[in-house]
Enzyme design. Structure first.
Site, PDB file in Angstrom:
ATOM      1  N   GLU A 290      49.050  43.452  45.162  1.00  0.00           N
ATOM      2  CA  GLU A 290      47.653  43.106  44.906  1.00  0.00           C
ATOM      3  C   GLU A 290      47.552  42.496  43.514  1.00  0.00           C
ATOM      4  O   GLU A 290      48.221  42.934  42.580  1.00  0.00           O
ATOM      5  CB  GLU A 290      46.810  44.380  44.990  1.00  0.00           C
ATOM      6  CG  GLU A 290      45.348  44.213  44.637  1.00  0.00           C
ATOM      7  CD  GLU A 290      44.656  45.560  44.469  1.00  0.00           C
ATOM      8  OE1 GLU A 290      43.465  45.653  44.808  1.00  0.00           O
ATOM      9  OE2 GLU A 290      45.300  46.527  43.996  1.00  0.00           O
ATOM     10  N   LYS A 355      40.284  42.581  51.753  1.00  0.00           N
ATOM     11  CA  LYS A 355      40.137  44.021  51.568  1.00  0.00           C
ATOM     12  C   LYS A 355      38.776  44.486  52.075  1.00  0.00           C
ATOM     13  O   LYS A 355      37.726  43.969  51.668  1.00  0.00           O
ATOM     14  CB  LYS A 355      40.293  44.358  50.075  1.00  0.00           C
ATOM     15  CG  LYS A 355      40.469  45.825  49.775  1.00  0.00           C
ATOM     16  CD  LYS A 355      40.788  46.006  48.279  1.00  0.00           C
ATOM     17  CE  LYS A 355      41.065  47.441  47.929  1.00  0.00           C
ATOM     18  NZ  LYS A 355      41.420  47.594  46.495  1.00  0.00           N
ATOM     19  N   CYS A 405      45.900  48.724  48.288  1.00  0.00           N
ATOM     20  CA  CYS A 405      45.666  49.698  47.225  1.00  0.00           C
ATOM     21  C   CYS A 405      44.722  50.823  47.654  1.00  0.00           C
ATOM     22  O   CYS A 405      45.109  51.728  48.374  1.00  0.00           O
ATOM     23  CB  CYS A 405      45.129  48.970  45.988  1.00  0.00           C
ATOM     24  SG  CYS A 405      45.201  49.968  44.466  1.00  0.00           S
TER      25      CYS A 405
END
Length: 574
Positions: A290, A355, A405
């Protein structure tokens, strides 16, 4: 005022001191079950000690609330100090205090349900309710600190294949409460006159609960141990993870965007050189972390050219973590998506995963206008917008499930990827604003997901810790924190779905529904709903007898008397 407070403390603290110390000790024991220490057994001991506090005869519901809050502070304050490195000590302590409210709710409800026969089971269910609540509200929840994530080094990890992390948490708490019940029964037996008979029901239920957890684990464990070996006919691919590193840790990584991108290009080219030299296998695809390109490669030709250099050098598509500006981007409202883009060495940018679960107070700021007046850090929060999609991208023909993440903490993220056909899981993450302890904790989340879904998981971090994790939770390879490195490993592609992938949400809803039902039954059992009705009935009867006047001396009914006596029994923490 001060003298009255000191007098109250002198009279209130001594009889409660043992329970206060026990609550703090239990919270600390739960904390050290998590990485970097990772003593999984301390979580069981934690709940055994905390159960003693909550079932103590002098602990009232208000006392349970206070002890639970103290337990939560002792747990969260040392668990998440890495937050202070990002935004300072005040937000760290404020978040710890807010999260401590959930164990406080557990403590209050635990005292409510403890009078029901079989309290070890009911306390474990109420904890499951509390974990679901903290993982849901506010702002989408904060699952960091869910008990099951501290068990990735322990023997009970295989439980996640049957019901996900919620079932593992429930099992660990049930072990702790059952051990407490057995210990209390042993003490009662020891203090009892030797001529009296022991109480079999007192040890029967906790013994059955412990046996159930052990047997369920024994059933799941062999399947988990065989998972890494595969069925023999599963295809294998070689996957690489790049850890390019950053010039320095902290929020300044945003001002080093080009250096971070160059680092990942350089490390990928180094991998390509090693492949040509025969010291590393050729990967089918490569995973970057990321934020490996915080420069938007879809609008910045130079960033796109650099990524293409890396992809052409390695001769394989790269999953690039990039920040992509949205069409409605403006200088006043710079909205963006945190995106993983599949970058083909020939055609460039392809499929992408935006995301879907973005981090509040980091990637976006709820109530920005309000919080801006409270802290200067508010202006550092991002303007990221959650995306939509299946959670799956295809690289070199392989369906890869992606949880970027923060997403890996949430049960639904990778479950959706697996249900949509992912055969391998990727967790690209950026740890540049945190420390090694936080990275160890996040790696534990990935290990739990690998076992939960029977998939290889590849974790790629900007600063580490990057790792390749087998479906049995074993780390096949890992890097050191804050060092440039790459991982190149052969993994199996798997298509089966575990019971947790199919039925995980149902298991959690059963636990939550059972907990709500137990709380309602306990309130009925304790007379909470009936007392107002009885009080009004007594008032009406007294008015009838006295001609409309009540002198307040009418005796309570038999049922009310028993409830009142029970309440007097628990006056210790009022």
């Amino acid at each position: 005022m001060v003298s009255r407070l000191l007098k109250w403390l002198r009279t209130a603290l001594p009889p409660r001191m043992m329970r206060l110390l026990a609550a703090v000790t239990a919270g600390l024991l739960l904390c050290i079950s998590f990485p970097p220490i990772g003593w999984w057994w301390s979580a069981v001991l934690s709940f055994a000690i905390f159960s003693w506090v909550l079932v103590h005869p002098k602990t009232t519901p208000a006392g349970g609330l206070g002890y639970g809050f103290l337990f939560g502070l002792a747990f969260y304050v040392p668990l998440i100090p890495w937050i202070s490195g990002l935004v300072g000590p005040v937000p760290w302590l404020a978040l710890s205090a807010m999260e401590a409210l959930f164990p406080a709710i557990f403590g209050w409800l635990a005292v409510v349900v403890r009078r029901l026969p079989g309290w070890p089971l009911w306390l474990a269910l109420v904890w499951a309710l509390q974990e679901w609540l903290k993982s849901t509200v506010p702002f989408g929840g904060f699952p960091w600190g869910v008990v099951g994530f501290g068990q990735t080094n322990g023997p009970f990890l295989s439980l996640v294949q049957f019901g996900g992390v919620p079932l593992l948490s429930f099992g660990i708490v049930l072990l702790g409460t059952s051990l407490a019940a057995l210990a209390l029964e042993v003490v009662r037996w020891w203090q009892r006159d030797s001529t009296e008979n022991g109480s079999l029901p007192g040890v029967l239920l906790p013994g059955l609960c412990i046996t159930a957890v052990l047997l369920t684990t024994a059933v799941a464990a062999p399947q988990v141990r065989r998972a890494a070996g595969g069925a023999g006919n599963e295809p294998t691919v070689t996957v690489a993870a790049i850890q390019g590193n950053v010039p320095r840790l902290g929020l300044d990584f945003n001002s080093q965007r080009r250096a971070v991108l160059d680092n990942h290009v350089r490390e990928t080219v180094q991998l390509a050189d090693d492949v040509r030299a025969g010291t590393a296998p050729q990967p089918q695809f490569v995973i970057w972390p990321e934020n490996s390109s915080d420069i938007d490669p879809l609008t910045n030709a130079d960033a796109a050219a650099q990524i293409s250099v890396a992809a052409q050098a390695i001769g394989a598509p790269i999953l690039v973590g990039a920040v992509i500006a949205r069409p409605d981007w403006t200088p006043q409202n710079p909205t963006a998506t945190n995106t993983i883009v599949v970058w083909d060495p020939v055609t460039g940018a392809g499929q992408r995963h935006d995301k879907q679960i973005v981090q509040p107070f980091g990637e976006y700021l709820p109530w920005r206008g309000f919080f801006r007046h409270l802290s200067s850090f508010a202006d550092r929060a991002g303007y990221f917008v959650p995306g939509r999609g299946t959670g799956v991208v295809h690289a070199a023909g392989v369906p890869v499930g992606v949880a970027t993440c923060w997403e890996v903490i949430f049960d639904r993220a990778l479950r959706e990827s697996v249900r949509n056909g992912a055969q391998i899981l990727a967790v690209p993450t950026n740890n540049a604003t945190f420390d090694a302890n936080m990275s160890e904790q996040q790696l534990a989340f990935a290990r739990a997901r690998a076992v939960e879904h029977d998939r290889y998981v590849v974790v790629a971090g900007t600063t580490g810790i990057s790792a390749v994790i087998a479906p049995d939770g074993r780390e096949v390879a890992r890097t050191q924190f804050f060092t440039p490195a790459y991982l190149d490993a052969s993994v199996r592609l798997k298509t089966s779905e575990t019971p947790a992938a199919r039925w995980g949400p149902l298991v959690q809803w059963v636990l939550v529904g059972a907990a709500v039902a137990v709380v309602i039954v306990a309130m009925l059992h304790n007379g909470w709903f009936m007392r107002p009705l009885r009080r009004r009935r007594r008032q009406r009867d007294a008015n009838t007898v006295s001609g409309g006047e009540d002198d307040g001396d009418n005796p309570p009914e038999q049922g009310e008397s028993s409830s009142a006596l029970a309440g007097q029994h628990d006056k210790g923490d009022s």
